[in-house]
Design a protein around this motif. Structure first.
Motif, mmCIF file in Angstrom:
data_model
loop_
_atom_site.group_PDB
_atom_site.id
_atom_site.type_symbol
_atom_site.label_atom_id
_atom_site.label_comp_id
_atom_site.label_asym_id
_atom_site.label_seq_id
_atom_site.Cartn_x
_atom_site.Cartn_y
_atom_site.Cartn_z
ATOM 1 N N TRP A 17 0.833 -1.199 0.000
ATOM 2 C CA TRP A 17 0.000 0.000 0.000
ATOM 3 C C TRP A 17 0.868 1.249 0.000
ATOM 4 O O TRP A 17 1.829 1.352 0.749
ATOM 5 C CB TRP A 17 -0.915 0.006 1.215
ATOM 6 N N SER A 18 0.508 2.212 -0.830
ATOM 7 C CA SER A 18 1.176 3.510 -0.847
ATOM 8 C C SER A 18 0.209 4.554 -0.313
ATOM 9 O O SER A 18 -0.854 4.768 -0.896
ATOM 10 C CB SER A 18 1.598 3.865 -2.271
ATOM 11 N N ASP A 19 0.583 5.215 0.794
ATOM 12 C CA ASP A 19 -0.264 6.256 1.380
ATOM 13 C C ASP A 19 -0.325 7.492 0.486
ATOM 14 O O ASP A 19 -1.362 8.132 0.386
ATOM 15 C CB ASP A 19 0.255 6.653 2.763
ATOM 16 N N LEU A 21 0.111 7.690 -2.894
ATOM 17 C CA LEU A 21 -0.646 7.423 -4.130
ATOM 18 C C LEU A 21 -2.054 6.920 -3.838
ATOM 19 O O LEU A 21 -2.899 6.882 -4.736
ATOM 20 C CB LEU A 21 0.097 6.398 -4.986
ATOM 21 N N ARG A 24 -2.809 0.334 -4.021
ATOM 22 C CA ARG A 24 -1.975 -0.820 -3.764
ATOM 23 C C ARG A 24 -1.137 -1.087 -5.011
ATOM 24 O O ARG A 24 -1.656 -1.096 -6.126
ATOM 25 C CB ARG A 24 -2.839 -2.034 -3.441
ATOM 26 N N LEU A 43 6.162 1.556 2.407
ATOM 27 C CA LEU A 43 6.752 1.660 1.069
ATOM 28 C C LEU A 43 7.172 3.088 0.738
ATOM 29 O O LEU A 43 8.264 3.322 0.234
ATOM 30 C CB LEU A 43 5.760 1.151 0.015
ATOM 31 N N ASP A 44 6.318 4.061 1.041
ATOM 32 C CA ASP A 44 6.611 5.451 0.702
ATOM 33 C C ASP A 44 7.891 5.936 1.390
ATOM 34 O O ASP A 44 8.755 6.533 0.745
ATOM 35 C CB ASP A 44 5.443 6.359 1.079
ATOM 36 N N ILE A 47 11.007 4.207 -0.194
ATOM 37 C CA ILE A 47 11.362 4.733 -1.519
ATOM 38 C C ILE A 47 11.969 6.131 -1.402
ATOM 39 O O ILE A 47 12.949 6.446 -2.071
ATOM 40 C CB ILE A 47 10.118 4.768 -2.437
ATOM 41 N N LEU A 63 8.898 4.992 -9.534
ATOM 42 C CA LEU A 63 7.989 5.154 -8.409
ATOM 43 C C LEU A 63 8.416 6.323 -7.528
ATOM 44 O O LEU A 63 7.582 7.095 -7.067
ATOM 45 C CB LEU A 63 7.941 3.859 -7.594
ATOM 46 N N ARG A 64 9.714 6.492 -7.337
ATOM 47 C CA ARG A 64 10.243 7.608 -6.542
ATOM 48 C C ARG A 64 9.862 8.946 -7.180
ATOM 49 O O ARG A 64 9.416 9.859 -6.495
ATOM 50 C CB ARG A 64 11.758 7.481 -6.426
ATOM 51 N N LEU A 67 6.145 9.568 -6.665
ATOM 52 C CA LEU A 67 5.873 9.977 -5.282
ATOM 53 C C LEU A 67 6.290 11.430 -5.044
ATOM 54 O O LEU A 67 5.556 12.198 -4.415
ATOM 55 C CB LEU A 67 6.613 9.065 -4.298
#
Length: 75
Positions: A17-19, A21, A24, A43-44, A47, A63-64, A67
């Motif tokens: 899970w990404s808070d 974005l 999931r 994850l956040d 990264i 992804l970085r 974010l």
């Protein structure tokens, strides 16, 4: 003569899970990276806090950037 041993990383497909974005993500990560994600608090954080050289040039860097742009939009 003994056969040479080849070491391969323990790679797993996981959904994390990404808070930032708010979704999931299905990623292929090593068990060592999973432990590091847990230690960093998600994850956040993993990264954003991990050095770019360690993340490599693949999906993690994409992804970085995603974010970082989302966080800039929120400010």
């Amino acid at each position: 003569r003994a056969t040479r041993r080849v070491w391969k990383p323990n790679v797993q497909w996981v959904k994390l899970w990404s808070d930032v974005l708010e979704c999931r993500l299905r990623l292929k990560v090593t068990t060592t990276a999973l432990r590091a994600i847990d230690v960093k608090g998600g994850l956040d954080n993993y990264i954003l806090e991990t050095k770019p050289a360690k993340l490599g040039k693949g999906k993690a860097m994409e992804l970085r950037e995603l974010l970082m742009s989302k966080l800039r939009e929120r400010e």
